[in-house]
Design a protein around this motif. Structure first.
Motif, mmCIF file in Angstrom:
data_model
loop_
_atom_site.group_PDB
_atom_site.id
_atom_site.type_symbol
_atom_site.label_atom_id
_atom_site.label_comp_id
_atom_site.label_asym_id
_atom_site.label_seq_id
_atom_site.Cartn_x
_atom_site.Cartn_y
_atom_site.Cartn_z
ATOM 1 N N LEU A 1 0.824 -1.209 0.000
ATOM 2 C CA LEU A 1 0.000 0.000 0.000
ATOM 3 C C LEU A 1 0.859 1.260 0.000
ATOM 4 C CD1 LEU A 1 -2.807 -1.157 2.436
ATOM 5 C CD2 LEU A 1 -3.043 -0.722 -0.027
ATOM 6 N N THR A 2 1.958 1.235 0.741
ATOM 7 C CA THR A 2 2.883 2.375 0.747
ATOM 8 C C THR A 2 3.473 2.583 -0.646
ATOM 9 O OG1 THR A 2 3.400 2.065 3.084
ATOM 10 C CG2 THR A 2 5.001 3.296 1.768
ATOM 11 N N ALA A 3 3.875 1.488 -1.294
ATOM 12 C CA ALA A 3 4.420 1.587 -2.652
ATOM 13 C C ALA A 3 3.371 2.112 -3.622
ATOM 14 C CB ALA A 3 4.937 0.220 -3.109
ATOM 15 N N PHE A 4 2.130 1.639 -3.487
ATOM 16 C CA PHE A 4 1.044 2.116 -4.345
ATOM 17 C C PHE A 4 0.791 3.605 -4.132
ATOM 18 C CE2 PHE A 4 -1.518 -2.097 -5.029
ATOM 19 C CZ PHE A 4 -0.469 -2.608 -5.773
ATOM 20 N N GLU A 5 0.850 4.015 -2.876
ATOM 21 C CA GLU A 5 0.620 5.430 -2.572
ATOM 22 C C GLU A 5 1.733 6.301 -3.161
ATOM 23 O OE1 GLU A 5 -0.505 8.238 1.246
ATOM 24 O OE2 GLU A 5 0.403 6.292 1.602
ATOM 25 N N GLU A 6 2.973 5.870 -3.007
ATOM 26 C CA GLU A 6 4.116 6.618 -3.552
ATOM 27 C C GLU A 6 4.064 6.690 -5.078
ATOM 28 O OE1 GLU A 6 7.483 4.634 -1.841
ATOM 29 O OE2 GLU A 6 7.188 5.582 0.121
ATOM 30 N N ALA A 7 3.516 5.642 -5.707
ATOM 31 C CA ALA A 7 3.407 5.611 -7.167
ATOM 32 C C ALA A 7 2.175 6.360 -7.667
ATOM 33 C CB ALA A 7 3.357 4.162 -7.651
ATOM 34 N N GLY A 8 1.357 6.861 -6.729
ATOM 35 C CA GLY A 8 0.168 7.608 -7.108
ATOM 36 C C GLY A 8 -0.980 6.725 -7.562
ATOM 37 N N LEU A 9 -0.939 5.454 -7.197
ATOM 38 C CA LEU A 9 -1.962 4.497 -7.608
ATOM 39 C C LEU A 9 -3.160 4.489 -6.667
ATOM 40 C CD1 LEU A 9 -2.257 2.432 -9.889
ATOM 41 C CD2 LEU A 9 -1.209 0.745 -8.386
ATOM 42 N N VAL A 10 -2.916 4.728 -5.394
ATOM 43 C CA VAL A 10 -4.002 4.746 -4.409
ATOM 44 C C VAL A 10 -3.966 6.046 -3.626
ATOM 45 C CG1 VAL A 10 -4.023 2.234 -4.076
ATOM 46 C CG2 VAL A 10 -2.695 3.650 -2.522
ATOM 47 N N GLU A 11 -5.088 6.334 -3.000
ATOM 48 C CA GLU A 11 -5.120 7.432 -2.040
ATOM 49 C C GLU A 11 -5.495 6.849 -0.693
ATOM 50 O OE1 GLU A 11 -8.049 10.457 -2.813
ATOM 51 O OE2 GLU A 11 -9.379 9.014 -3.746
ATOM 52 N N LYS A 12 -4.949 7.443 0.337
ATOM 53 C CA LYS A 12 -5.149 6.980 1.707
ATOM 54 C C LYS A 12 -5.863 8.070 2.478
ATOM 55 C CE LYS A 12 -1.551 7.367 4.398
ATOM 56 N NZ LYS A 12 -0.258 7.135 5.043
ATOM 57 N N TYR A 13 -6.820 7.665 3.299
ATOM 58 C CA TYR A 13 -7.491 8.649 4.145
ATOM 59 C C TYR A 13 -8.120 7.960 5.342
ATOM 60 C CZ TYR A 13 -11.636 7.194 1.558
ATOM 61 O OH TYR A 13 -12.631 6.469 0.988
ATOM 62 N N ILE A 14 -8.548 8.776 6.286
ATOM 63 C CA ILE A 14 -9.185 8.280 7.498
ATOM 64 C C ILE A 14 -10.565 8.906 7.580
ATOM 65 C CG2 ILE A 14 -9.075 8.190 10.012
ATOM 66 C CD1 ILE A 14 -6.021 8.499 9.780
ATOM 67 N N LEU A 15 -11.589 8.072 7.717
ATOM 68 C CA LEU A 15 -12.942 8.591 7.890
ATOM 69 C C LEU A 15 -13.089 9.115 9.310
ATOM 70 C CD1 LEU A 15 -15.011 5.766 6.178
ATOM 71 C CD2 LEU A 15 -14.418 7.988 5.238
ATOM 72 N N SER A 16 -13.842 10.172 9.470
ATOM 73 C CA SER A 16 -14.087 10.723 10.799
ATOM 74 C C SER A 16 -14.670 9.648 11.707
ATOM 75 C CB SER A 16 -15.060 11.894 10.719
ATOM 76 O OG SER A 16 -14.528 12.901 9.913
ATOM 77 N N GLY A 17 -14.183 9.572 12.915
ATOM 78 C CA GLY A 17 -14.686 8.603 13.882
ATOM 79 C C GLY A 17 -14.046 7.235 13.774
ATOM 80 N N GLN A 18 -13.100 7.063 12.864
ATOM 81 C CA GLN A 18 -12.410 5.787 12.734
ATOM 82 C C GLN A 18 -10.915 6.012 12.847
ATOM 83 O OE1 GLN A 18 -13.420 3.652 9.198
ATOM 84 N NE2 GLN A 18 -15.493 3.252 9.876
#
Length: 142
Positions: A56-73
């Motif tokens: 997932l870190t590699a995907f994020e660095e490559a711009g393939l995925v976005e990471k986020y946190i939903l409020s309350g989680q």
């Protein structure tokens, strides 16, 4: 967003990365690393959680995925870039329900200052799903 055989040039192709990507492509909503792990286990794929985080870190660095946190989680969620979806989130069971359309697109959101261009947005609605509403009514009646 299906890659359909077009792997990003800046990302080494491995079996583990292909497996995680397949799960993300088939997902109907953003997933946590633990949810990805469970999906892989169901498919009979043995992959340590630490490997999933590295992928997932590699995907994020490559711009393939976005990471986020939903409020309350607390857990981070991942989805492929290019998916434009918004969710209603149950405060009871934390399930995510995709909205049928983006209400912001019809509004034509603009800032007061012309020097700012909106390139992305996220909308989260909170409430209770039918099952959690039933549980709340049952608790009150007891």
């Amino acid at each position: 967003m299906k890659l359909q055989g077009c792997w990003p040039e800046n990302l080494k192709k491995t079996k583990q990365r292909e497996q995680v990507l397949q799960i993300l492509e088939d997902a109907r909503q953003p997933l946590s690393a633990v949810e990805l792990y469970r999906a892989l286990v169901q498919l009979g794929k043995d992959m340590p959680l630490s490997t999933i985080y590295r992928v997932l870190t590699a995907f994020e660095e490559a711009g393939l995925v976005e990471k986020y946190i939903l409020s309350g989680q607390e857990s981070k969620l991942y989805r492929l870039r290019g998916h434009h979806e918004h969710f209603a989130i149950c405060l009871g069971c934390h399930r995510q329900f995709p909205l049928k359309e983006c209400p912001l697109e019809r509004m034509g959101v603009q800032t007061e200052e012309e020097e700012f261009t909106v390139t992305d947005h996220r909308l989260e609605l909170y409430g209770y799903c039918k099952e959690c509403q039933k549980r709340q009514v049952t608790k009150k009646d007891s």
